[in-house]
Motif scaffolding. Structure first.
Motif, PDB file in Angstrom:
ATOM      1  N   SER A 167     -11.986 -17.964  14.763  1.00  0.00           N
ATOM      2  CA  SER A 167     -13.448 -18.395  15.453  1.00  0.00           C
ATOM      3  C   SER A 167     -13.204 -18.446  16.838  1.00  0.00           C
ATOM      4  N   ALA A 168     -12.141 -18.295  17.246  1.00  0.00           N
ATOM      5  CA  ALA A 168     -11.945 -17.983  18.802  1.00  0.00           C
ATOM      6  C   ALA A 168     -11.891 -16.776  19.000  1.00  0.00           C
ATOM      7  N   GLY A 169     -11.980 -16.026  18.296  1.00  0.00           N
ATOM      8  CA  GLY A 169     -11.935 -14.247  18.386  1.00  0.00           C
ATOM      9  C   GLY A 169     -10.555 -13.707  18.614  1.00  0.00           C
ATOM     10  N   ASN A 170      -9.721 -14.386  18.055  1.00  0.00           N
ATOM     11  CA  ASN A 170      -8.268 -13.876  18.008  1.00  0.00           C
ATOM     12  C   ASN A 170      -8.066 -13.087  16.559  1.00  0.00           C
ATOM     13  N   ALA A 171      -7.292 -12.330  16.902  1.00  0.00           N
ATOM     14  CA  ALA A 171      -6.756 -11.411  15.575  1.00  0.00           C
ATOM     15  C   ALA A 171      -5.557 -12.242  14.992  1.00  0.00           C
ATOM     16  N   VAL A 172      -5.722 -12.068  13.543  1.00  0.00           N
ATOM     17  CA  VAL A 172      -4.650 -12.653  12.977  1.00  0.00           C
ATOM     18  C   VAL A 172      -4.120 -11.595  11.714  1.00  0.00           C
ATOM     19  N   ILE A 173      -2.812 -10.998  12.022  1.00  0.00           N
ATOM     20  CA  ILE A 173      -2.331  -9.837  11.251  1.00  0.00           C
ATOM     21  C   ILE A 173      -1.484 -10.392  10.383  1.00  0.00           C
ATOM     22  N   ALA A 174      -1.561  -9.880   8.909  1.00  0.00           N
ATOM     23  CA  ALA A 174      -0.723 -10.395   8.101  1.00  0.00           C
ATOM     24  C   ALA A 174      -0.289  -9.442   7.160  1.00  0.00           C
ATOM     25  N   THR A 175       0.892  -9.447   6.155  1.00  0.00           N
ATOM     26  CA  THR A 175       1.119  -8.465   5.163  1.00  0.00           C
ATOM     27  C   THR A 175       1.271  -9.363   3.874  1.00  0.00           C
ATOM     28  N   LEU A 176       0.290  -9.032   2.783  1.00  0.00           N
ATOM     29  CA  LEU A 176       0.452  -9.552   1.556  1.00  0.00           C
ATOM     30  C   LEU A 176       1.357  -9.125   0.892  1.00  0.00           C
ATOM     31  N   ASN A 177       1.978  -9.683  -0.144  1.00  0.00           N
ATOM     32  CA  ASN A 177       3.225  -9.336  -0.516  1.00  0.00           C
ATOM     33  C   ASN A 177       3.438  -9.784  -1.997  1.00  0.00           C
ATOM     34  N   TRP A 178       3.209  -8.922  -3.115  1.00  0.00           N
ATOM     35  CA  TRP A 178       3.254  -9.227  -4.475  1.00  0.00           C
ATOM     36  C   TRP A 178       4.600  -8.380  -5.315  1.00  0.00           C
ATOM     37  N   THR A 179       5.477  -7.918  -4.400  1.00  0.00           N
ATOM     38  CA  THR A 179       6.602  -7.255  -4.905  1.00  0.00           C
ATOM     39  C   THR A 179       7.450  -8.173  -5.643  1.00  0.00           C
ATOM     40  N   ASP A 180       7.603  -9.547  -5.468  1.00  0.00           N
ATOM     41  CA  ASP A 180       8.597 -10.203  -6.337  1.00  0.00           C
ATOM     42  C   ASP A 180       7.948 -11.360  -7.100  1.00  0.00           C
ATOM     43  N   VAL A 181       6.541 -10.942  -7.633  1.00  0.00           N
ATOM     44  CA  VAL A 181       5.787 -11.892  -8.368  1.00  0.00           C
ATOM     45  C   VAL A 181       6.627 -11.830  -9.793  1.00  0.00           C
ATOM     46  N   LEU A 182       6.791 -10.668 -10.399  1.00  0.00           N
ATOM     47  CA  LEU A 182       7.238 -10.249 -11.793  1.00  0.00           C
ATOM     48  C   LEU A 182       8.754 -10.227 -11.604  1.00  0.00           C
ATOM     49  N   PRO A 183       9.663 -10.708 -12.280  1.00  0.00           N
ATOM     50  CA  PRO A 183      10.972 -10.505 -12.426  1.00  0.00           C
ATOM     51  C   PRO A 183      11.224  -9.232 -13.563  1.00  0.00           C
ATOM     52  N   HIS A 184      12.194  -8.627 -13.046  1.00  0.00           N
ATOM     53  CA  HIS A 184      12.866  -7.246 -13.741  1.00  0.00           C
ATOM     54  C   HIS A 184      14.021  -7.285 -14.123  1.00  0.00           C
ATOM     55  N   PRO A 185      14.280  -8.182 -15.146  1.00  0.00           N
ATOM     56  CA  PRO A 185      15.864  -8.358 -15.368  1.00  0.00           C
ATOM     57  C   PRO A 185      16.409  -7.169 -16.227  1.00  0.00           C
ATOM     58  N   ASP A 186      16.002  -6.260 -16.899  1.00  0.00           N
ATOM     59  CA  ASP A 186      16.281  -5.184 -17.633  1.00  0.00           C
ATOM     60  C   ASP A 186      15.368  -4.142 -17.745  1.00  0.00           C
ATOM     61  N   SER A 187      15.818  -2.912 -18.586  1.00  0.00           N
ATOM     62  CA  SER A 187      15.045  -1.844 -18.984  1.00  0.00           C
ATOM     63  C   SER A 187      13.794  -2.001 -19.923  1.00  0.00           C
ATOM     64  N   ARG A 188      13.780  -3.226 -20.243  1.00  0.00           N
ATOM     65  CA  ARG A 188      12.627  -3.627 -21.520  1.00  0.00           C
ATOM     66  C   ARG A 188      11.831  -4.764 -20.991  1.00  0.00           C
ATOM     67  N   VAL A 189      10.513  -4.361 -20.850  1.00  0.00           N
ATOM     68  CA  VAL A 189       9.670  -5.510 -20.550  1.00  0.00           C
ATOM     69  C   VAL A 189       9.207  -6.345 -21.718  1.00  0.00           C
ATOM     70  N   GLU A 190       9.170  -7.461 -21.870  1.00  0.00           N
ATOM     71  CA  GLU A 190       8.976  -8.314 -22.543  1.00  0.00           C
ATOM     72  C   GLU A 190       7.413  -9.106 -22.196  1.00  0.00           C
ATOM     73  N   TYR A 191       6.303  -9.026 -23.091  1.00  0.00           N
ATOM     74  CA  TYR A 191       4.965  -9.559 -22.553  1.00  0.00           C
ATOM     75  C   TYR A 191       4.387 -10.066 -23.998  1.00  0.00           C
ATOM     76  N   GLU A 192       3.386 -11.062 -23.690  1.00  0.00           N
ATOM     77  CA  GLU A 192       2.651 -11.713 -24.692  1.00  0.00           C
ATOM     78  C   GLU A 192       1.286 -11.474 -24.372  1.00  0.00           C
ATOM     79  N   ILE A 193       0.293 -11.579 -25.138  1.00  0.00           N
ATOM     80  CA  ILE A 193      -1.071 -11.696 -25.117  1.00  0.00           C
ATOM     81  C   ILE A 193      -1.776 -12.810 -25.554  1.00  0.00           C
ATOM     82  N   TRP A 194      -2.108 -13.666 -24.915  1.00  0.00           N
ATOM     83  CA  TRP A 194      -2.800 -15.070 -25.743  1.00  0.00           C
ATOM     84  C   TRP A 194      -4.299 -14.943 -25.645  1.00  0.00           C
ATOM     85  N   THR A 195      -4.919 -14.736 -26.965  1.00  0.00           N
ATOM     86  CA  THR A 195      -6.391 -14.535 -27.012  1.00  0.00           C
ATOM     87  C   THR A 195      -6.894 -15.465 -28.155  1.00  0.00           C
ATOM     88  N   GLU A 196      -8.151 -15.375 -28.531  1.00  0.00           N
ATOM     89  CA  GLU A 196      -8.591 -16.241 -29.800  1.00  0.00           C
ATOM     90  C   GLU A 196      -9.586 -15.097 -30.318  1.00  0.00           C
TER      91      GLU A 196
END
Length: 578
Positions: A167-196
């Motif tokens: 609001s004061a007219g100053n810039a705010v510079i940032a880096t959004l990061n999603w690189t570490d959101v999902l773990p990757h422990p091995d060569s096979r990904v395990e996933y589930e889908i919850w539906t109805e």
């Protein structure tokens, strides 16, 4: 009547609260982070809660500057052209908006439409981070389908600092990061889908059914190549103790109130019941068990797509055992073990498959796994996916669950995500090999699985060859010549037929004239008979007269000859004959 209605509402709320109580303690807000580089007084790392819609950039980062609109800072209406500075010299435009006044999806949609490449919503309550979800109404679901940028929420205290600076007219510079959101422990990904398994909840159900159908071929390919391990799940809860024999629990639960789902149309007296939905979910779970027991887990996708297509609520077959059994047969699955797995839904006993759902949706408090309370939900490597439920977005998230050096081909730049026809990719390899010898050696990308098709090279098009009894690629000129030859043959045949018709017509006319002439002669002969004997006699008389040398000269008028006949008599007879 009012008392009964209030009781139904109360008991339904009790069912819901029993679920919330079960999962609240174990629900984890899925977070990403961002780092501020300017201004210096705000430098540091901050957490943000990933929304359950939009497109998180799993495995990636986004550098940009925060934008705070001059007016309508709630973002509940379309922005004017000059609402905020879209100067791209500071990277991507990260829109900062206040919570409140309208749904989260409305804010994100209008921000994206104004040029935002990410949307951050500032909480208006002093609380910890929460997960933003989309409403079930048609408008919100329509926005969900069109929001293609990442959306997240930050706390009120953090947001206030950024808003003051902007609001004061100053810039705010940032880096959004999603690189570490999902773990990757091995060569096979395990996933589930919850539906109805219900298709009567409007746009949200339609989107869910559409996603499962669209995802099925990708899921099968990943599973067959051992890249992933998939498990379907269905949310359930129990009837409050002491109400097992109530109308609500009898309608919405099976196995004496152990496993319940609210009535899909909120009407206990008509339509399908919550118990019908529970039973359909249980049949799907047992179909998955049957597929795994047969060592072909991908057949479950054949079952679920067939069920969703044939056993719909609108068709009246949703709760039909025969329809579900037919889906099992079409998927090539064993129905006897399937029936045993389902068991007796009226029995006062536990069902092993449903008990597994309760444990999975409500893990122990010391577990790192988050409880599930939002439908639909995708869980990847025990972390709940947040974002739009769409083929491409979910695939990118799953690909982010692999180590960088172990990602499958479809996760690469030349893979399924971007271009299946890139050199060396599956589509390129299949088309160039031309196994069917059709000449269709050019790869063309499509929007449906397998996301490519083989077509004829430029200047050629596919045409069926009678001699080869197969399709082949021919040039446009060759096809034109072929068409020209065919046209010439057709013209010759037509001209020959025309000549034949004309000849037949002329012959018919001639024949008819002959017949008519004969008929006319027949008619005339009845009224004017020809006396051939008389004509003969006259001719003889004239001949004798001419040859008689002793005859006297013929008198001019009324003179008879020596034979008693005169010329006048002969002439008279001639005229009479005529």
């Amino acid at each position: 009547m009012v008392k009964i209605h209030l009781f139904v509402v109360f008991l339904s709320c009790a069912l819901f609260l029993s679920l919330v109580e079960r999962v609240e303690s174990g629900f984890h807000v899925e977070r990403a982070s961002f780092t501020v580089s300017l201004p210096s007084k705000l430098k540091g790392r901050y957490d943000m809660a990933i929304a359950n819609f939009g497109v998180p950039l799993y495995g990636a980062t986004l550098v940009g500057s925060f934008k705070y609109p001059k007016t309508d800072q709630d973002g509940c209406a379309e922005f004017d052209a000059n609402a905020f500075n879209t100067n791209s010299s500071y990277g991507a435009n990260i829109m900062l908006l206040n919570r409140g006044e309208c749904p989260f999806t409305t804010k994100a949609y209008f921000a994206q439409k104004a040029g935002a490449e990410a949307v951050i919503i500032v909480d208006n309550i002093a609380e910890d981070l929460i997960t933003m979800d989309a409403a079930d109404d048609a408008e919100s679901q329509e926005y969900v389908k069109n929001i293609s940028v990442p959306v997240a929420l930050i706390t009120e205290s953090v947001g206030d600092q950024f808003e003051e600076e902007l609001s004061a007219g100053n810039a705010v510079i940032a880096t959004l990061n999603w690189t570490d959101v999902l773990p990757h422990p091995d060569s096979r990904v395990e996933y589930e889908i919850w539906t109805e398994l219900t298709d009567s909840c409007g746009a949200k159900c339609d989107a869910q059914v559409g996603f499962l159908n669209d995802w099925a071929p990708i899921a099968k390919e990943l599973e067959m190549k051992n890249y992933t391990k998939f498990t379907p799940h269905y949310l359930t809860w129990s009837c409050p103790e002491g109400y097992e024999d109530s109308d609500v629990c009898l309608s919405e639960c099976i196995n004496n109130g152990r496993y319940c789902i609210p009535d899909p149309d909120s009407d206990l007296d008509s339509g399908y019941s919550g118990a019908d939905v529970v039973v359909s979910n249980l049949r799907a779970l047992c179909a998955f068990k049957s597929a795994n027991d047969s060592h072909v887990p991908t057949r479950w996708w054949d079952y679920i797509t067939e069920f969703q297509s044939s056993c719909t609520m609108s068709s009246g077959k949703f709760n039909s055992f025969a329809c579900a059994e037919n889906a099992m047969n079409r998927a090539g699955l064993d129905t006897s073990s399937w029936s045993t797995c389902i068991g007796d839904i009226d029995a006062n006993s536990e069902n092993a498959m449903m008990e597994e759902q309760i444990i999975a949706q409500s893990p122990p408090s010391d577990s790192t796994r988050s409880s599930v309370r939002i439908l639909p939900t995708v869980v990847i490597n025990n972390v709940q996916y947040r974002g739009r439920l769409a083929r491409g977005e979910v695939l990118k998230a799953i690909c982010a669950g692999f180590p960088n050096d172990l990602k499958p081909e479809m996760c690469s730049d030349s893979g399924l995500i971007n271009d299946k026809c890139a050199k060396g990719a599956d589509g390129w390899n299949v088309c160039t090999s031309d196994l069917n010898e059709s000449g269709e050696t050019t790869c063309s990308t499509t929007s449906a699985f397998p996301y490519y098709e083989c077509v004829c090279p430029k200047g050629l098009h596919s045409e069926f060859s009678d001699s080869l009894n197969a399709w082949s690629c021919v040039s446009v000129q060759q096809s034109a010549r072929s068409v020209g030859k065919s046209s010439t043959v057709l013209a010759s045949v037509f001209f020959s037929l025309l000549v034949l018709v004309i000849c037949l017509f002329l012959f018919y006319r001639w024949k008819m004239k002959q017949v008519m002439d004969q008929e006319i002669r027949g008619i005339l002969s009845q009224y004017m008979p020809l006396d051939d004997d008389e004509i003969e006699e006259d001719d003889t008389t004239r001949l004798n007269v001419g040859n008689d040398s002793s005859a006297l000269p013929t008198p001019m008028f009324g003179v008879e000859n020596s034979r008693g006949g005169g010329v006048n008599a002969s002439i008279s007879r001639e005229f009479d004959h005529l």
